[in-house]
Design a protein around this motif. Structure first.
Motif: not given
Length: 195
Positions: A125-127, A154-161, A186-195
Motif C-alpha cells: 500500500l501507499g506510495e 516519485y514521492r516515495s520514501l524508499e529507505s524503509r516501510a 505481510d501488509v506493507i505500507k510505503i511512506y510518502e517523503r515529506h522533505f
C-alpha cells in the motif's frame, strides 16, 4: 537586548520549536520511531490460510488433488474430518496425510508428497504505482514486493516501510528495510517523503 530584538528572538525560538516538532512527527509517520519486525527466514516457510497446495499420493490418482488451506487452517482431505495444515511445512503436512491414510487402513505404507501451487498474498500500500495484493514468492524482499506493485512513486520514501506481520497468534507492527525478507501475509505500507 532591545524590545524589537527580544520579540524577534522569541518568534525565532517558537518557529524552531514548531519546526522541530514537525520534523519529529514526520520521522514517526515515516517509521522512524518503529522497531524492526522480527526477521523472516524464507527457508522456514510454513503453510497458512489461503495457500494452495497439491497433495500427491503415488499410485493413487483418486487421492491426488489440489487443495486450499481454509480459514481454520485445515485442508479438506478425503476420508478425514480435515487435516491441520497451518503452521506445518510441506514435509510435515505430507506426514500428516500419510498418517491419516494409514490410520484409515486405506493404504499400507503410502507415499505422499506435498507442493505449494500458489502462495498467500502480500499487500503493498501507499506510495507505489499499483497498490494491491500480490502473490508471495520465495525469497521476496520489501524491494521485490514493491517491484510487483509497479515500483515506487516519485514521492516515495524508499529507505524503509511500515509492516504489519502475523507472528503466531499476534500481529506485530514495525519497520522493514528494502533488503529484508517479506513474510507471506505481510501488509506493507510505503511512506510518502515529506522533505
Amino acid at each position: 537586548m532591545t524590545s524589537g530584538c527580544s520579540s524577534l528572538f522569541r518568534r525565532t525560538r517558537a518557529f524552531v520549536a514548531v519546526g522541530s516538532i514537525a520534523i519529529s512527527l514526520a520521522a514517526c509517520a515515516e517509521g522512524g520511531g518503529l522497531k524492526p519486525v522480527p526477521p523472516y527466514d524464507p527457508g522456514a516457510y510454513t503453510l497458512g490460510v489461503d495457500d494452495q497446495i497439491r497433495v500427491i499420493t503415488y499410485g493413487q490418482d483418486q487421492l491426488t488433488s489440489d487443495f486450499r488451506v481454509d480459514s481454520t487452517g485445515k485442508v479438506a482431505f478425503p476420508l478425514t474430518d480435515g487435516l491441520q495444515a497451518a503452521g506445518l511445512t510441506t514435509t510435515q503436512f505430507a506426514d500428516e496425510v500419510r498418517g491419516a491414510l494409514e490410520h484409515s487402513r486405506m493404504l499400507r505404507d503410502p507415499k505422499v508428497s506435498v507442493e505449494i501451487t500458489a502462495y498467500r498474498m502480500v499487500s503493498v500500500l501507499g506510495e507505489v504505482a499499483r497498490p494491491g495484493q500480490y502473490p508471495y514468492q520465495p525469497g521476496m524482499t520489501m524491494l521485490t514486493a514493491v517491484a510487483s506493485a509497479g515500483g515506487f512513486t516519485y514521492r516515495s520514501l524508499e529507505s524503509r516501510a511500515y509492516v504489519i506481520r502475523q507472528e503466531g497468534e499476534q500481529s506485530v507492527v514495525g519497520k522493514i528495510m528494502p533488503q529484508d525478507y517479506v513474510k507471506p501475509g505481510d501488509v506493507i505500507k510505503i511512506y510518502e517523503r515529506h522533505f
